[in-house]
Design a protein around this motif. Structure first.
Motif, PDB file in Angstrom:
ATOM      1  N   PRO A 125     117.532 148.066   5.476  1.00  0.00           N
ATOM      2  CA  PRO A 125     116.739 146.846   5.673  1.00  0.00           C
ATOM      3  C   PRO A 125     115.281 147.168   5.995  1.00  0.00           C
ATOM      4  O   PRO A 125     114.949 148.285   6.402  1.00  0.00           O
ATOM      5  N   SER A 126     114.412 146.176   5.836  1.00  0.00           N
ATOM      6  CA  SER A 126     112.991 146.385   6.149  1.00  0.00           C
ATOM      7  C   SER A 126     112.780 146.574   7.647  1.00  0.00           C
ATOM      8  O   SER A 126     111.793 147.175   8.056  1.00  0.00           O
TER       9      SER A 126
ATOM     10  N   GLY B  90     115.201 147.429  11.389  1.00  0.00           N
ATOM     11  CA  GLY B  90     116.534 147.812  11.832  1.00  0.00           C
ATOM     12  C   GLY B  90     116.969 149.113  11.184  1.00  0.00           C
ATOM     13  O   GLY B  90     116.150 149.874  10.680  1.00  0.00           O
ATOM     14  N   GLN B  91     118.260 149.345  11.202  1.00  0.00           N
ATOM     15  CA  GLN B  91     118.805 150.632  10.803  1.00  0.00           C
ATOM     16  C   GLN B  91     119.541 150.604   9.471  1.00  0.00           C
ATOM     17  O   GLN B  91     120.047 149.575   9.046  1.00  0.00           O
ATOM     18  N   HIS B  92     119.631 151.762   8.900  1.00  0.00           N
ATOM     19  CA  HIS B  92     120.436 151.988   7.703  1.00  0.00           C
ATOM     20  C   HIS B  92     121.894 151.691   8.053  1.00  0.00           C
ATOM     21  O   HIS B  92     122.387 152.116   9.088  1.00  0.00           O
ATOM     22  N   ILE B  93     122.584 150.953   7.175  1.00  0.00           N
ATOM     23  CA  ILE B  93     123.978 150.550   7.404  1.00  0.00           C
ATOM     24  C   ILE B  93     124.822 150.948   6.206  1.00  0.00           C
ATOM     25  O   ILE B  93     124.417 150.758   5.058  1.00  0.00           O
ATOM     26  N   LEU B  94     125.996 151.458   6.468  1.00  0.00           N
ATOM     27  CA  LEU B  94     127.042 151.607   5.460  1.00  0.00           C
ATOM     28  C   LEU B  94     128.203 150.732   5.915  1.00  0.00           C
ATOM     29  O   LEU B  94     128.607 150.808   7.090  1.00  0.00           O
TER      30      LEU B  94
ATOM     31  N   LYS C 288     123.829 141.472  12.580  1.00  0.00           N
ATOM     32  CA  LYS C 288     122.704 141.803  13.458  1.00  0.00           C
ATOM     33  C   LYS C 288     123.048 142.996  14.346  1.00  0.00           C
ATOM     34  O   LYS C 288     122.225 143.906  14.534  1.00  0.00           O
ATOM     35  N   ALA C 289     124.253 143.016  14.885  1.00  0.00           N
ATOM     36  CA  ALA C 289     124.666 144.127  15.749  1.00  0.00           C
ATOM     37  C   ALA C 289     124.706 145.434  14.964  1.00  0.00           C
ATOM     38  O   ALA C 289     124.245 146.469  15.447  1.00  0.00           O
ATOM     39  N   MET C 290     125.231 145.406  13.747  1.00  0.00           N
ATOM     40  CA  MET C 290     125.258 146.628  12.934  1.00  0.00           C
ATOM     41  C   MET C 290     123.856 147.096  12.599  1.00  0.00           C
ATOM     42  O   MET C 290     123.582 148.282  12.559  1.00  0.00           O
ATOM     43  N   GLN C 291     122.964 146.146  12.363  1.00  0.00           N
ATOM     44  CA  GLN C 291     121.617 146.473  11.912  1.00  0.00           C
ATOM     45  C   GLN C 291     120.695 146.919  13.048  1.00  0.00           C
ATOM     46  O   GLN C 291     119.827 147.765  12.830  1.00  0.00           O
ATOM     47  N   TYR C 292     120.881 146.372  14.232  1.00  0.00           N
ATOM     48  CA  TYR C 292     119.914 146.619  15.304  1.00  0.00           C
ATOM     49  C   TYR C 292     120.438 147.377  16.519  1.00  0.00           C
ATOM     50  O   TYR C 292     119.648 147.937  17.270  1.00  0.00           O
ATOM     51  N   ALA C 293     121.741 147.397  16.757  1.00  0.00           N
ATOM     52  CA  ALA C 293     122.265 148.061  17.957  1.00  0.00           C
ATOM     53  C   ALA C 293     122.187 149.573  17.827  1.00  0.00           C
ATOM     54  O   ALA C 293     122.510 150.136  16.781  1.00  0.00           O
ATOM     55  N   THR C 294     121.747 150.215  18.914  1.00  0.00           N
ATOM     56  CA  THR C 294     121.699 151.676  18.946  1.00  0.00           C
ATOM     57  C   THR C 294     122.689 152.243  19.962  1.00  0.00           C
ATOM     58  O   THR C 294     122.756 153.445  20.140  1.00  0.00           O
ATOM     59  N   SER C 295     123.439 151.354  20.628  1.00  0.00           N
ATOM     60  CA  SER C 295     124.447 151.796  21.597  1.00  0.00           C
ATOM     61  C   SER C 295     125.575 150.759  21.629  1.00  0.00           C
ATOM     62  O   SER C 295     125.410 149.627  21.151  1.00  0.00           O
ATOM     63  N   ILE C 296     126.679 151.147  22.205  1.00  0.00           N
ATOM     64  CA  ILE C 296     127.806 150.215  22.343  1.00  0.00           C
ATOM     65  C   ILE C 296     127.393 149.013  23.187  1.00  0.00           C
ATOM     66  O   ILE C 296     127.739 147.874  22.868  1.00  0.00           O
ATOM     67  N   ASP C 297     126.639 149.259  24.261  1.00  0.00           N
ATOM     68  CA  ASP C 297     126.199 148.151  25.121  1.00  0.00           C
ATOM     69  C   ASP C 297     125.314 147.169  24.360  1.00  0.00           C
ATOM     70  O   ASP C 297     125.453 145.952  24.515  1.00  0.00           O
ATOM     71  N   GLU C 298     124.407 147.677  23.529  1.00  0.00           N
ATOM     72  CA  GLU C 298     123.556 146.793  22.731  1.00  0.00           C
ATOM     73  C   GLU C 298     124.384 146.006  21.726  1.00  0.00           C
ATOM     74  O   GLU C 298     124.155 144.816  21.512  1.00  0.00           O
ATOM     75  N   TYR C 299     125.356 146.674  21.114  1.00  0.00           N
ATOM     76  CA  TYR C 299     126.224 146.001  20.153  1.00  0.00           C
ATOM     77  C   TYR C 299     126.958 144.841  20.830  1.00  0.00           C
ATOM     78  O   TYR C 299     126.966 143.715  20.321  1.00  0.00           O
ATOM     79  N   ALA C 300     127.555 145.110  21.988  1.00  0.00           N
ATOM     80  CA  ALA C 300     128.301 144.075  22.716  1.00  0.00           C
ATOM     81  C   ALA C 300     127.387 142.927  23.132  1.00  0.00           C
ATOM     82  O   ALA C 300     127.778 141.753  23.040  1.00  0.00           O
ATOM     83  N   ALA C 301     126.175 143.234  23.562  1.00  0.00           N
ATOM     84  CA  ALA C 301     125.237 142.184  23.984  1.00  0.00           C
ATOM     85  C   ALA C 301     124.878 141.271  22.818  1.00  0.00           C
ATOM     86  O   ALA C 301     124.814 140.040  22.977  1.00  0.00           O
TER      87      ALA C 301
END
Length: 198
Positions: free
Chosen positions: A121-122, A124-128, A175-188
């Motif tokens: 994505p433009s 956030g992070q690379h996702i598979l 959004k969680a897959m694209q932007y989270a860098t930790s489990i806590d961020e993903y859950a939030a």
């Protein structure tokens, strides 16, 4: 579900769409424009309904039926569809991560998950992730991002309720897959604006 597809299209337009992040509204619109360019009669509301179908059929519809005093489809009960596990450290050979998921979907449903998405994505992070044509998140519950987060999820059939002012699960999951860098961020990210589906 005892509801026509038009019900899901209308619900996608009136319940889900107003709460989707603008970034994903643009992506869904792009998918619909691509369909039209290739001669499809499907439109934006079909695409949004496809993305939200699981939460609409399994969470929104039972909530709506209960609110209207109707008998819904058979009451969901454990074990539901999905199960998953993850192990690491001393629980695995060599301390590496092992993650697995079984979705127990019907062949008619599961055979459509035929795509591996490689998304850069433009922001956030690379996702598979795996999925089916037209979706913006896995929906088959597998993904990994550039931070090394491995993602799988399971359906909790005993969950009840739906918040029509919440954010669709497919939006939060992407959004969680694209932007989270930790489990806590993903859950939030998954908890913020939870519409009750997950």
């Amino acid at each position: 579900t005892k509801h026509e597809w038009s019900f899901f299209r209308d619900t996608a337009k009136n319940v889900l769409w107003p709460h989707l992040d603008a970034e994903y509204q643009r992506e869904l619109t792009g998918i619909a424009e691509g369909l039209k360019a290739h001669g499809s009669t499907l439109d934006l509301w079909d695409v949004v309904a496809l993305n939200g179908y699981l939460e609409l059929s399994d969470y929104y519809l039972p909530w709506l039926d209960a609110k209207q005093g109707k008998i819904s489809a058979e009451e969901p009960k454990a074990p539901g569809k999905c199960s998953a596990f993850i192990a690491t450290g001393s629980a695995t050979k060599g301390g590496k991560i092992v993650i697995a998921h079984s979705n127990w979907s019907s062949y008619a449903e599961g055979e459509r998950w035929t795509v591996v998405f490689d998304i850069v994505p433009s922001s956030g992070q690379h996702i598979l992730m795996d999925g089916m044509p037209g979706v913006i998140t896995s929906e088959d519950d597998f993904g990994v991002n550039a931070s090394g987060l491995m993602i799988t999820e399971t359906t909790l059939p005993m969950i009840k309720g739906f918040d029509v002012n919440g954010i669709a699960e497919f939006d939060r999951s992407r959004k969680a897959m694209q932007y989270a860098t930790s489990i806590d961020e993903y859950a939030a990210i998954m908890r913020k604006g939870n519409n009750g589906g997950y």
